[in-house]
Design an enzyme around this catalytic site. Structure first.
Site, mmCIF file in Angstrom:
data_model
loop_
_atom_site.group_PDB
_atom_site.id
_atom_site.type_symbol
_atom_site.label_atom_id
_atom_site.label_comp_id
_atom_site.label_asym_id
_atom_site.label_seq_id
_atom_site.Cartn_x
_atom_site.Cartn_y
_atom_site.Cartn_z
ATOM 1 N N ASP A 1 0.865 -1.166 0.000
ATOM 2 C CA ASP A 1 0.000 0.000 0.000
ATOM 3 C C ASP A 1 0.913 1.229 0.000
ATOM 4 O O ASP A 1 2.113 1.133 0.256
ATOM 5 C CB ASP A 1 -0.950 -0.008 1.212
ATOM 6 C CG ASP A 1 -2.164 0.890 0.980
ATOM 7 O OD1 ASP A 1 -2.112 1.755 0.073
ATOM 8 O OD2 ASP A 1 -3.172 0.745 1.705
HETATM 9 C C1 BGC Z 1 -5.034 3.168 0.049
HETATM 10 C C2 BGC Z 1 -5.109 2.146 -1.066
HETATM 11 C C3 BGC Z 1 -4.973 2.841 -2.393
HETATM 12 C C4 BGC Z 1 -3.674 3.593 -2.408
HETATM 13 C C5 BGC Z 1 -3.391 4.312 -3.716
HETATM 14 C C6 BGC Z 1 -3.852 4.080 -0.077
HETATM 15 O O1 BGC Z 1 -3.992 5.167 0.763
HETATM 16 O O2 BGC Z 1 -5.016 2.514 1.300
HETATM 17 O O3 BGC Z 1 -6.329 1.448 -0.978
HETATM 18 O O4 BGC Z 1 -5.059 1.921 -3.429
HETATM 19 O O5 BGC Z 1 -3.692 4.562 -1.375
HETATM 20 O O6 BGC Z 1 -4.158 5.443 -3.846
#
Ligand code: BGC
Length: 752
Positions: A288
């Site tokens: 993530d």
């Molecule tokens: C989130 C993810 C997301 C990623 C990219 C993170 O803050 O937890 O679910 O895909 O950002 O935007």
């Protein structure tokens, strides 16, 4: 109306992706492989192609593939996005043009093609929230929604969609519940798996996320979840395991939190052992955004790609990884494995053979809005309907619509998954306007949709800010529709389960002024309803997406018979939860604490059953404009496989859909809770008719996981099968089967 964005199709995709010795694309789009690039031979399997390509790569080319960038400028860190990334996108990874390996263009997320904040948000079609799709209990609807958002992702030039959120609802106050699929591992896993399959039918990759046990947002980057292996495998991990098998995602995104002391993105138990070894996952693990904390531990624990730089504190998978490999701290074979996994997914899912076009393609937004609307209408849950308050009578002369921005549109959830609508935000004044905002109201007004359907009625609107004025309007009306909203989003949790901004008081006041009050909820998840006895009907419309206003009006007026069923328990109060106070709330940045999942695998209705608690509305609950009855329940056991067949009769006057839910309870063995959902089937039945259906039970749902042997063990004994319309259905029918002791492997296959 058909709204089309027509943007010319450039056929430079292959030139862009493949460089000088790359493959040639024929008229039909199939790729022929020159002898020098044998991995471009589409006749070979993905594994072989990935192996051949890795063998041809230099160390620096390999390192490029394991290092991801944010596809947006980041002012706070003074960074700009890579030039070939798409504006305001979530992620970008450089491919290897010399070898015909395209770049990876990544976009959020589960309800559609999202945009990062900024002036250039791309318009997209938003599905209703993930909870709504789970509430359809319909795999075809979930697949169709996935296919639609995947098509938009491809049309916008993305080949990775960061969808597939399946974190279990252990915490109804979690701000991201709307992105997920509820509290039951079978339902959530099947629904999200079907959505992933739909997305990937566009020859792009979908993720499955957030792996694992990231079930609250408060201190998500520092908290530590404590849970034993058996409970995890029978709850959150089971949902992920089912979704992985059903959807076959190319990538898995590891989460921010720690699990039993170790960050998820450097957790060898989660990544190497459970995901890759036990489940045989062949794709890649991406972090993530900001979830990486090390180079050597993360790489050796199974993380294959760092995402979203500069989100992390350091470029762990940049030069430090090269140094680690050159020094042997991370074996060369491990770097090769990371790259092989990324390439495997790219070959297996068509990303290499069917490259995305460099410029956006046309999107049929009209057709996509219809897909979103169908999903919304299948997933809205009619929670209460006394004295036939709904469907609304077409002869009502004076209708009051109150609150919830219903004059302008429908609410969306906040954070990275936010899809920007073509028509712009219908309530741009709402705050916060920046992360995790903007608070978005899609321009699909329920008020206007109702007015259009009832041209001879007076449909008046009050925004609810003046309670006395709302009560006056209610008193002067035949029927009152109160719209109540709860904005939830990424990065924060709800303080409690109450509707915010004194909406409970507003509903009570209005209902006291007119007993014929229907409440329409647009919430991120369960809420409490102190006014429930005073109102005549309640429709849970979740965040209903792009066509939400139309979808709501269609259900209220009976054009569509509601058939959504709750994918999560609605508690009567926070005191009924395993953790009545949300751990860490209110958040203090970087606080490290444990969240003890002492409820183990007894999540949601299982917890309520175990503790003998009566919720406000049980899991699986949902009313219809008709009535159903179950009969002819018969069960067979062949080779340990339980199959239940039954008849669903429509005993009412209009056609409708019922969700037959099969629960199983051990009569002698001991489980984490008295019963589990073991299967379900949504059926459409005409009035007066009966439809036969059957479900086959996954043996894992009859077993207990044994951590020592990594097997699922079914205990010999009697098991009650209950066919029900909810987890607390008083009219359920049941039968008993006898099972012999049996053992299944870690994936639920008969043990040899
Ligand atoms: C989130 C993810 C997301 C990623 C990219 C993170 O803050 O937890 O679910 O895909 O950002 O935007």
């Amino acid at each position: 109306m058909k709204l089309k964005t027509k943007i010319s199709l450039l056929s430079a995709a292959v030139a862009l992706c493949c460089g000088s010795v790359g493959a040639q694309t024929g008229a039909a789009g199939e790729v022929a492989a020159p002898a020098a690039t044998p991995w471009m031979n589409a006749q070979l399997g993905a594994e072989e192609r990935a192996r051949l390509a890795v063998a041809a790569m230099t160390m620096d080319e390999k390192l490029k593939l394991v290092y991801g960038y944010l596809g947006s400028d980041m002012e706070s860190k003074k960074t700009t996005r890579p030039a070939p990334s798409h504006k305001q996108s979530a992620g970008f990874i450089y491919g290897v043009p010399r070898l015909g390996i395209p770049n990876l263009w990544e976009t959020d997320a589960g309800v559609g093609v999202a945009s990062q904040a900024g002036p250039d948000a791309r318009p997209g079609t938003a599905l209703p929230s993930g909870l709504n799709t789970a509430a359809t209990w319909d795999l075809n609807t979930a697949y169709a929604g996935g296919a639609m958002i995947g098509a938009e992702a491809r049309a916008y030039g993305f080949n990775v969609l960061l969808a597939g959120g399946v974190n279990l609802m252990r915490e109804p106050r979690n701000g991201r519940n709307f992105e997920y699929a509820g509290e039951d591992p079978l339902l959530a896993g099947k629904i999200v798996g079907a959505q992933i399959k739909g997305i990937q039918s566009n020859r792009i990759v979908s993720t499955l996320k957030h792996y694992a046990l990231n079930d609250q947002e408060t201190n998500r980057t520092s908290l530590n979840v404590k849970i034993d292996d058996r409970s995890a495998r029978m709850s959150d991990l089971l949902a992920l395991q089912i979704a992985n098998v059903e959807g076959n995602p190319g990538a898995v995104m590891c989460s921010y939190n720690r699990v039993n002391g170790v960050y998820a993105c450097e957790n060898s138990y989660l990544l190497n052992e459970v995901l890759k070894k036990d489940w045989g996952f062949k794709g890649w693990v991406m972090s993530d955004w900001g979830a990486v904390h090390s180079t050597v531990p993360a790489a050796n624990a199974g993380l294959d790609q760092q995402s979203g730089m500069p989100f992390d504190l350091a470029d762990y998978f940049g030069p430090p990884l090269k140094e680690a490999v050159l020094n042997g701290w991370v074996p060369q074979s491990r770097l090769d494995d990371m790259v092989r996994r990324i390439l495997h997914a790219m070959f297996a899912h068509g990303v290499v053979d069917h490259p995305v076009a460099p410029a956006p393609q046309s999107i049929d937004f009209g057709a996509h809005a219809a897909v979103s609307r169908k999903d919304a209408q299948e997933g809205m849950v009619l929670l209460k309907n006394s004295a036939g308050a709904l469907p609304l009578s077409r002869s009502a002369k004076k209708i009051a619509v109150i609150g919830g921005y219903a004059d302008r549109g429908v609410l969306a959830g906040g954070g990275s998954s936010l899809v920007y609508p073509a028509g712009g935000n219908a309530a741009p004044e709402l705050t916060p306007k920046t992360w995790p905002g903007p608070v978005m109201v899609y321009p699909s007004s329920p008020l206007k949709a109702i007015q259009a359907r009832l041209p001879s009625a007076t449909v008046a609107y009050a925004d609810g800010s003046d309670r006395a004025a709302a009560a006056k309007l209610a008193r002067e009306s035949d029927v009152v529709l109160v719209f109540a909203t709860q904005w939830t989003g990424e990065g924060f949790d709800m303080p409690n389960l109450s509707l915010p901004d004194k909406q409970d008081e507003l509903i009570s006041t209005v209902a006291e002024a007119n007993a014929n009050t229907v409440v329409v909820l647009e919430t991120g998840g369960p809420v409490t309803m102190p006014w429930l006895p005073k109102v005549s009907a309640v429709l849970e419309a979740w965040y209903p997406g792009t066509s939400g206003g139309e979808a709501i009006a269609g259900v209220l007026l009976g054009e569509v018979n509601p058939s959504g069923r709750l994918p999560a328990t609605f508690p009567a109060s926070e005191s009924q939860l395993p953790r009545p106070a949300l751990d860490g709330f209110p958040e203090v940045a970087d606080r490290r604490f444990d969240v003890n999942y002492s409820e183990g695998a007894a999540v949601g209705y299982k917890w309520f059953d175990l503790k003998g608690l009566t919720p406000l509305f049980p899991f699986g609950h949902g009313l219809s404009y008709t009535e159903f009855a179950f009969s002819d329940l018969a069960a067979s056991v062949k080779g340990g496989v339980v199959r239940a067949s039954f008849t669903v009769k429509n005993t009412g006057k209009v056609a409708g859909k019922q969700v037959a839910q099969l629960y199983v309870s051990p009569l002698t063995a001991r489980w984490e809770a008295p019963k589990r959902l073991a299967g379900f089937q949504k059926v459409e039945v005409q009035p007066g008719a009966g439809v036969q259906a059957s479900v086959t039970v996954d043996p894992r749902l009859l077993a207990v996981f044994d951590s020592a042997s990594k097997t699922w063990k079914v205990a010999k004994g009697d098991y009650k099968l209950t066919l029900a319309a909810s987890a607390a259905d008083s009219k359920a029918v049941s039968t008993v089967v006898h099972l012999d002791a049996a053992v299944y492997d870690v994936n639920g296959k008969p043990s040899r």
